[in-house]
Motif scaffolding. Structure first.
Motif, mmCIF file in Angstrom:
data_model
loop_
_atom_site.group_PDB
_atom_site.id
_atom_site.type_symbol
_atom_site.label_atom_id
_atom_site.label_comp_id
_atom_site.label_asym_id
_atom_site.label_seq_id
_atom_site.Cartn_x
_atom_site.Cartn_y
_atom_site.Cartn_z
ATOM 1 N N LEU A 107 0.852 -1.184 0.000
ATOM 2 C CA LEU A 107 0.000 0.000 0.000
ATOM 3 C C LEU A 107 0.889 1.236 0.000
ATOM 4 O O LEU A 107 1.815 1.343 0.811
ATOM 5 N N THR A 108 0.635 2.159 -0.917
ATOM 6 C CA THR A 108 1.339 3.446 -0.924
ATOM 7 C C THR A 108 0.319 4.578 -0.823
ATOM 8 O O THR A 108 -0.836 4.420 -1.201
ATOM 9 N N TRP A 109 0.766 5.732 -0.320
ATOM 10 C CA TRP A 109 -0.125 6.898 -0.275
ATOM 11 C C TRP A 109 0.694 8.147 -0.574
ATOM 12 O O TRP A 109 1.916 8.186 -0.371
ATOM 13 N N SER A 110 -0.011 9.173 -1.063
ATOM 14 C CA SER A 110 0.710 10.254 -1.740
ATOM 15 C C SER A 110 0.049 11.610 -1.553
ATOM 16 O O SER A 110 -1.138 11.716 -1.233
ATOM 17 N N LEU A 111 0.851 12.642 -1.819
ATOM 18 C CA LEU A 111 0.351 14.011 -1.858
ATOM 19 C C LEU A 111 -0.598 14.223 -3.032
ATOM 20 O O LEU A 111 -1.292 15.240 -3.096
ATOM 21 N N ASP A 112 -0.674 13.266 -3.975
ATOM 22 C CA ASP A 112 -1.624 13.378 -5.102
ATOM 23 C C ASP A 112 -3.052 13.014 -4.709
ATOM 24 O O ASP A 112 -3.936 12.913 -5.563
ATOM 25 N N SER A 113 -3.295 12.797 -3.382
ATOM 26 C CA SER A 113 -4.624 12.501 -2.828
ATOM 27 C C SER A 113 -5.145 11.109 -3.202
ATOM 28 O O SER A 113 -6.354 10.871 -3.182
ATOM 29 N N THR A 114 -4.244 10.201 -3.515
ATOM 30 C CA THR A 114 -4.632 8.806 -3.712
ATOM 31 C C THR A 114 -3.761 7.894 -2.869
ATOM 32 O O THR A 114 -2.620 8.236 -2.515
ATOM 33 N N ALA A 115 -4.321 6.741 -2.560
ATOM 34 C CA ALA A 115 -3.529 5.594 -2.120
ATOM 35 C C ALA A 115 -3.633 4.543 -3.218
ATOM 36 O O ALA A 115 -4.589 4.538 -4.009
ATOM 37 N N LYS A 116 -2.663 3.641 -3.269
ATOM 38 C CA LYS A 116 -2.677 2.586 -4.284
ATOM 39 C C LYS A 116 -2.226 1.279 -3.654
ATOM 40 O O LYS A 116 -1.349 1.264 -2.779
ATOM 41 N N VAL A 117 -2.835 0.183 -4.108
ATOM 42 C CA VAL A 117 -2.463 -1.158 -3.668
ATOM 43 C C VAL A 117 -1.794 -1.867 -4.837
ATOM 44 O O VAL A 117 -2.388 -1.999 -5.917
ATOM 45 N N TRP A 118 -0.573 -2.359 -4.606
ATOM 46 C CA TRP A 118 0.264 -2.901 -5.663
ATOM 47 C C TRP A 118 0.580 -4.376 -5.429
ATOM 48 O O TRP A 118 0.796 -4.797 -4.289
ATOM 49 N N ASP A 119 0.660 -5.126 -6.516
ATOM 50 C CA ASP A 119 1.297 -6.433 -6.531
ATOM 51 C C ASP A 119 2.758 -6.180 -6.900
ATOM 52 O O ASP A 119 3.045 -5.821 -8.046
ATOM 53 N N PRO A 120 3.717 -6.332 -5.965
ATOM 54 C CA PRO A 120 5.099 -5.966 -6.293
ATOM 55 C C PRO A 120 5.735 -6.844 -7.364
ATOM 56 O O PRO A 120 6.738 -6.446 -7.964
ATOM 57 N N GLU A 121 5.154 -8.015 -7.628
ATOM 58 C CA GLU A 121 5.685 -8.851 -8.703
ATOM 59 C C GLU A 121 5.191 -8.417 -10.072
ATOM 60 O O GLU A 121 5.744 -8.829 -11.097
ATOM 61 N N ASN A 122 4.148 -7.587 -10.093
ATOM 62 C CA ASN A 122 3.618 -7.082 -11.362
ATOM 63 C C ASN A 122 3.018 -5.691 -11.118
ATOM 64 O O ASN A 122 1.795 -5.509 -11.185
ATOM 65 N N PRO A 123 3.869 -4.693 -10.858
ATOM 66 C CA PRO A 123 3.387 -3.384 -10.394
ATOM 67 C C PRO A 123 2.944 -2.458 -11.527
ATOM 68 O O PRO A 123 3.480 -1.366 -11.712
ATOM 69 N N VAL A 124 1.928 -2.893 -12.274
ATOM 70 C CA VAL A 124 1.495 -2.098 -13.425
ATOM 71 C C VAL A 124 0.048 -1.627 -13.333
ATOM 72 O O VAL A 124 -0.295 -0.589 -13.894
ATOM 73 N N ASN A 125 -0.800 -2.354 -12.647
ATOM 74 C CA ASN A 125 -2.216 -1.974 -12.570
ATOM 75 C C ASN A 125 -2.677 -1.977 -11.110
ATOM 76 O O ASN A 125 -3.413 -2.866 -10.666
ATOM 77 N N PRO A 126 -2.242 -0.985 -10.346
ATOM 78 C CA PRO A 126 -2.625 -0.967 -8.935
ATOM 79 C C PRO A 126 -4.112 -0.683 -8.752
ATOM 80 O O PRO A 126 -4.771 -0.113 -9.631
ATOM 81 N N ILE A 127 -4.643 -1.088 -7.595
ATOM 82 C CA ILE A 127 -5.970 -0.640 -7.170
ATOM 83 C C ILE A 127 -5.814 0.790 -6.671
ATOM 84 O O ILE A 127 -4.995 1.060 -5.787
ATOM 85 N N ILE A 128 -6.579 1.721 -7.240
ATOM 86 C CA ILE A 128 -6.468 3.137 -6.878
ATOM 87 C C ILE A 128 -7.577 3.495 -5.900
ATOM 88 O O ILE A 128 -8.762 3.237 -6.150
ATOM 89 N N LEU A 129 -7.192 4.112 -4.778
ATOM 90 C CA LEU A 129 -8.114 4.481 -3.708
ATOM 91 C C LEU A 129 -8.093 6.004 -3.578
ATOM 92 O O LEU A 129 -7.232 6.575 -2.905
ATOM 93 N N PRO A 130 -9.039 6.719 -4.221
ATOM 94 C CA PRO A 130 -8.971 8.181 -4.255
ATOM 95 C C PRO A 130 -9.659 8.852 -3.067
ATOM 96 O O PRO A 130 -10.748 8.458 -2.649
ATOM 97 N N HIS A 131 -9.004 9.856 -2.525
ATOM 98 C CA HIS A 131 -9.628 10.822 -1.633
ATOM 99 C C HIS A 131 -9.992 12.064 -2.433
ATOM 100 O O HIS A 131 -9.604 12.204 -3.599
ATOM 101 N N GLU A 132 -10.725 12.973 -1.785
ATOM 102 C CA GLU A 132 -10.976 14.261 -2.407
ATOM 103 C C GLU A 132 -9.664 15.058 -2.439
ATOM 104 O O GLU A 132 -8.877 14.987 -1.495
#
Length: 414
Positions: A313-338
């Motif tokens: 799980l990563t989170w960012s100043l871009d107002s999203t968090a993302k869930v990644w498969d580290p073996e295939n980090p190309v299509n994360p689940i995107i969790l948007p905040h406002e």
């Protein structure tokens, strides 16, 4: 202690209250039904800057310890929250920790002191004085000693039976962190003097020095204490072999925010202001190899493995968090905040990795079912949310905020 029957009764009363509120709001035509109401709100004194900085459960979950910019730490008995135990400093309280038996509390503050408080006698703390902000403090394993570090360039070990003669380790600039090793024979500290230093309390004048080129942000031992992971206000983390003094570089393109070991010490997860989190192999012939690159559209503020370290799980100043498969980090689940100026400030996993909680500058914490992330449960404050945690069975979420409140949310039926 708040037993199961009392919790059930409290939840029923609060649920009835919420239903009445919902019916009134619904009549007014405001669509607030989608957001649950807090089951309990605990308030610190109003301040304009940062509000509540942290909160934590007691072991039996009958109490909450909180601290903040109103110069206090507080213990709230959830059976009766009207009269919290208040531990008062002379300036902002930056942190607090229970003792093992929860009979005492350790706090530290911008007022230049750490203090040890007896819960039954909160008016007469043991005062551990520095000459500048105390940035942090830790108990020893047996709670007889305290480790503190400060902007006065020192780390200090205090014997609570003889506080007049602390052991002092000295840096050349502000000390930003410190930690004991496992058997508490060594202290590792890091500083704005560009060094990590490893100290033996029996010889405090001659530390082992690990040199960086810029101010240190943090450091940690691996599990057997043969290596050290460190990161600074430079574009790399380093993994040091303490036997040889050699280090492996883990490069980013802007300065590092943080880095953490995997459980088996074979990998490091780091994140930086280059809008990335990165996963590294740090053992064997492939040491220093980048295994995964995880990108955002602004600074990455944090990251965390799930419990079995198969997802990140990563989170960012871009107002999203993302869930990644580290073996295939190309299509994360995107969790948007406002969108907000503070972005997503933190995140944590549920024990079974099925859910994630995130929180941030849009005044909310959000619970995401990763099987259906389109409809998160939104837990709303009146200012940006600074943190969140589950209780042991994950039926209640605790949140705290710059709005000077700590809130408890019953999520057992959500």
């Amino acid at each position: 202690m708040l037993n199961n029957t009392q919790w059930m009764n409290l939840r029923f009363v609060l649920l009835m209250t919420v239903l009445v509120i919902f019916s009134i709001v619904g009549t007014a035509g405001v669509g607030a039904q989608d957001e649950p109401q807090a089951m309990l709100i605990l308030r610190h004194d109003p301040v304009e800057v940062a509000g509540v900085l942290g909160a934590t459960w007691s072991a039996d979950e009958s109490k909450i310890l909180s601290w903040g910019f109103d110069d206090t730490a507080r213990i709230w008995d959830l059976n009766d929250t009207s009269n919290p135990i208040v531990f008062r400093h002379d300036d902002d309280v930056l942190g607090a920790r229970w003792s093992n038996d929860e009979s005492r509390v350790l706090t530290w503050s911008v007022d230049g002191t750490a203090r040890v408080w007896d819960v039954d006698d909160p008016e007469n703390p043991i005062i551990l004085g520095h000459e500048d902000f105390v940035q942090g403090a830790r108990w020893s394993a047996d709670n007889t000693r305290v480790l503190t570090w400060s902007d006065d360039n020192t780390v200090r070990i205090w014997d609570l039976d003889n506080i007049g003669a602390p052991i002092i380790f000295r840096h050349d600039e502000d000390v930003t962190g410190a930690v004991w090793n496992h058997d508490e024979t060594l202290v590792m500290s890091w500083s704005f003097d560009n060094t990590v230093r490893i100290w033996d309390e029996n010889n405090p004048g001659v530390p082992r020095i690990l040199q960086h080129e810029r101010d240190l942000r943090g450091a940690s031992w691996n599990s057997d204490e043969t290596r050290v992971l460190s990161w600074a206000y430079e574009n790399e983390a380093r993994v040091w072999d303490l036997a040889t003094g050699d280090f492996i570089l883990l490069p980013h393109e802007d300065y590092l925010g943080f880095a953490i070991w995997s459980r088996n010490d074979t990998q490091v997860l780091s994140w930086a202001h280059d809008n990335t989190a990165r996963l590294w192999d740090v053992t064997g012939d492939d040491a220093g190899t980048q295994l995964a690159l995880m990108t955002h559209d602004n600074f990455v503020l944090g990251a965390a493995w799930n419990p079995d370290e198969t997802q990140i799980l990563t989170w960012s100043l871009d107002s999203t968090a993302k869930v990644w498969d580290p073996e295939n980090p190309v299509n994360p689940i995107i969790l948007p905040h406002e969108p907000s100026g503070f972005g997503v400030r933190g995140g944590l996993w549920s024990a079974d990795s099925s859910h994630v909680i995130t929180w941030g500058g849009d005044n909310t914490a959000r619970i995401w079912d990763l099987a259906n992330p389109a409809t998160p449960i939104v837990l709303r404050h009146d200012a940006d949310v600074r943190g969140a945690s589950y209780n042991a069975d994950e039926s209640i979420v605790l949140t705290w905020s710059r709005d000077n409140t700590i809130r408890l949310w019953d999520v057992s039926e959500l």
